[in-house]
Design a protein around this motif. Structure first.
Motif, PDB file in Angstrom:
ATOM      1  N   LEU A  62      61.995  12.875  91.131  1.00  0.00           N
ATOM      2  CA  LEU A  62      63.478  13.045  90.436  1.00  0.00           C
ATOM      3  C   LEU A  62      63.933  14.489  90.329  1.00  0.00           C
ATOM      4  CD1 LEU A  62      63.022  10.250  87.611  1.00  0.00           C
ATOM      5  CD2 LEU A  62      63.535  10.115  89.860  1.00  0.00           C
ATOM      6  N   GLU A  63      65.183  14.675  90.746  1.00  0.00           N
ATOM      7  CA  GLU A  63      65.636  16.165  90.827  1.00  0.00           C
ATOM      8  C   GLU A  63      67.015  16.015  90.368  1.00  0.00           C
ATOM      9  OE1 GLU A  63      66.616  19.660  90.609  1.00  0.00           O
ATOM     10  OE2 GLU A  63      64.701  19.436  91.044  1.00  0.00           O
ATOM     11  N   LYS A  64      67.220  16.785  89.057  1.00  0.00           N
ATOM     12  CA  LYS A  64      68.632  16.753  88.792  1.00  0.00           C
ATOM     13  C   LYS A  64      69.743  17.449  89.488  1.00  0.00           C
ATOM     14  CE  LYS A  64      68.574  21.013  86.010  1.00  0.00           C
ATOM     15  NZ  LYS A  64      68.956  21.516  84.573  1.00  0.00           N
ATOM     16  N   GLY A  65      69.377  18.359  90.492  1.00  0.00           N
ATOM     17  CA  GLY A  65      70.287  18.903  91.240  1.00  0.00           C
ATOM     18  C   GLY A  65      69.846  18.435  92.823  1.00  0.00           C
ATOM     19  N   TYR A  66      69.786  19.600  93.934  1.00  0.00           N
ATOM     20  CA  TYR A  66      69.473  19.088  94.891  1.00  0.00           C
ATOM     21  C   TYR A  66      67.878  19.767  95.119  1.00  0.00           C
ATOM     22  CZ  TYR A  66      70.652  24.048  95.750  1.00  0.00           C
ATOM     23  OH  TYR A  66      70.615  25.452  95.715  1.00  0.00           O
ATOM     24  N   LEU A  67      67.163  19.127  96.039  1.00  0.00           N
ATOM     25  CA  LEU A  67      65.929  19.493  96.237  1.00  0.00           C
ATOM     26  C   LEU A  67      65.578  20.721  96.891  1.00  0.00           C
ATOM     27  CD1 LEU A  67      64.509  16.202  98.552  1.00  0.00           C
ATOM     28  CD2 LEU A  67      64.325  16.825  95.894  1.00  0.00           C
ATOM     29  N   GLY A  68      64.967  21.923  96.052  1.00  0.00           N
ATOM     30  CA  GLY A  68      64.414  23.053  96.338  1.00  0.00           C
ATOM     31  C   GLY A  68      65.536  23.845  95.880  1.00  0.00           C
ATOM     32  N   GLY A  69      66.291  23.577  94.966  1.00  0.00           N
ATOM     33  CA  GLY A  69      67.520  24.249  94.139  1.00  0.00           C
ATOM     34  C   GLY A  69      66.852  25.107  93.193  1.00  0.00           C
ATOM     35  N   GLY A  70      65.711  25.244  92.714  1.00  0.00           N
ATOM     36  CA  GLY A  70      65.100  25.993  91.617  1.00  0.00           C
ATOM     37  C   GLY A  70      64.449  27.017  92.117  1.00  0.00           C
TER      38      GLY A  70
END
Length: 417
Positions: A62-70
């Motif tokens: 579960l990712e609150k934004g897009y994958l790899g965006g952190g």
């Protein structure tokens, strides 16, 4: 779909019409065996190894934004295994071995470049520390070489060897270290997990963790309730906030770590270089940009941006070590949110709540740890036993005081790492 040189040639000759999405965009199911909170490098790697090594595929990331965006997309891409203390040394050695076979395993070009890392030293004390560290690295089974001033000059003639305050006396080198493309690492793990049936669910913020009678039962999300037998946190700098949803207070602080990239310049820096007196690290990307960073901003924050005094400090160190870069123009900067533990080392362990697992406190080491972290975390989740390479990363070391790993020798307390 498998990637190959032949496939790239074929698509180039036929209009690139055969490429498809790299992973699905599924709707969340009501129930999973494992829910992983966080779609960054560590969360995606954990999902991949759960499926690939343990056959657990009823998994949702579960990712609150897009994958790899952190943080996996906000770092200086360095890969190395030159840690000193027991616990960290074994783990990063394990992670580097996984890095070396990662592209073949994932069938994905992560642009792994084992160009080597030079840790400069500037005085007798630093030389002695480099000798001790090098011997420890070799005893662990990894490579390390102590280079004198002339050997360093042959590899990196552009350095300021005669800086009045910080003359370069030599360096500790690890040739197997280097860099990898951060985005490609996340995408490769995402693709590999998806191919094995893992659901990668973007734009799905976790708003609560459900606990009944001391056992986790699922999560509340912006896309509804999702039940799960096991819930695994992999939220990096947001770990403290996510853990608080389950009523836990973790021994971490979140700080901003800035990084910078210059305009593209002609090939100059072949290796990764670190400046011991200024804690500066610099390399050159495939696009020609100089990628560098230094200290934390040293104030707690969840903002992915930094402050101007640390920008000035970093530029001073950069020019002191490599005077030629003074004429390069800064292209952009960014900030990653570092989850800092008191002893500068991570946590991979059970939480005090049954069925809840913790992966946090990576401090400066998050990117280089990506495959090792995912591999060890998946082992813990699947077997409920710690992986041998991560056996020291216990949560209760901060309560008992036993097994603390003060990697930098600055004291096991907050604000020093």
């Amino acid at each position: 779909m498998r990637f190959s040189g032949w496939r790239v040639l074929k698509e180039g000759l036929t209009g690139n019409k055969g490429w498809g999405p790299q992973w699905r965009d599924p709707e969340p199911k009501r129930d999973y065996d494992v829910v992983i909170i966080g779609g960054g490098g560590h969360g995606l790697a954990t999902a991949y190894y759960l499926a690939a090594e343990h056959g657990i595929t009823n998994v949702a990331v579960l990712e609150k934004g897009y994958l790899g965006g952190g943080n996996v997309g906000r770092n200086t891409t360095i890969v190395r295994a030159n840690y000193y203390l027991p616990g960290n040394s074994e783990f990063y050695s394990h992670s580097l071995r996984l890095w070396e076979g990662l592209e073949q395993e994932l069938n994905y070009n992560a642009m792994m470049s084992q160009r080597g890392i030079l840790n400069l030293y500037h005085n007798d004390g630093q030389r002695d520390a480099a000798v001790r560290r090098g011997n420890s690295i070799i005893n662990q089974g990894d490579d390390a070489e102590l280079l004198n001033r002339d050997q360093v000059r042959a590899l990196a003639p552009y350095l300021n060897f005669d800086n009045n305050r910080f003359p370069i006396m030599g360096a500790l080198m690890q040739r197997r270290a280097g860099t990898a493309r951060h985005d490609a690492v996340a995408w490769g793990f995402a693709r590999g997990a998806d191919m094995r049936g893992v659901d990668l669910i973007q734009n799905c913020e976790v708003t609560g963790i459900d606990v009944e009678a001391g056992k986790v039962t699922g999560v509340q999300t912006s896309r509804g309730v999702i039940r799960a037998k096991k819930v695994a946190l992999a939220a990096a700098g947001r770990s403290g906030q996510v853990a608080a949803m389950a009523g836990l207070t973790l021994p971490i602080e979140s700080h901003v770590l800035q990084a910078f990239v210059s305009e593209g310049v002609k090939p100059l820096i072949d290796q990764v270089i670190t400046f011991a007196e200024g804690h500066l690290y610099i390399s050159q990307s495939d696009k020609g940009g100089l990628v560098f960073g230094s200290y934390l901003d040293f104030y707690s924050s969840y903002a992915a941006r930094g402050n101007l005094p640390m920008v000035e400090h970093t530029m001073e160190n950069c020019v002191a070590m490599v005077p030629a870069v003074s004429k390069a123009r800064l292209l952009r900067s960014w900030g990653g949110i570092m989850d800092m533990t008191p002893d500068g080392s991570p946590i991979i362990d059970h939480a005090p709540i049954d069925g809840l697992y913790l992966n946090c406190g990576w401090c400066y080491g998050g990117f280089k740890a990506t495959p090792g972290s995912g591999n060890a975390y998946a082992h813990l989740i699947a077997t409920d036993r710690p992986h041998g390479a991560a056996a020291w990363f216990k949560l209760d070391r901060f309560r008992s005081g036993y097994g603390l790993m003060d990697e930098e020798g600055t004291g096991a307390q907050h604000n020093l790492h």
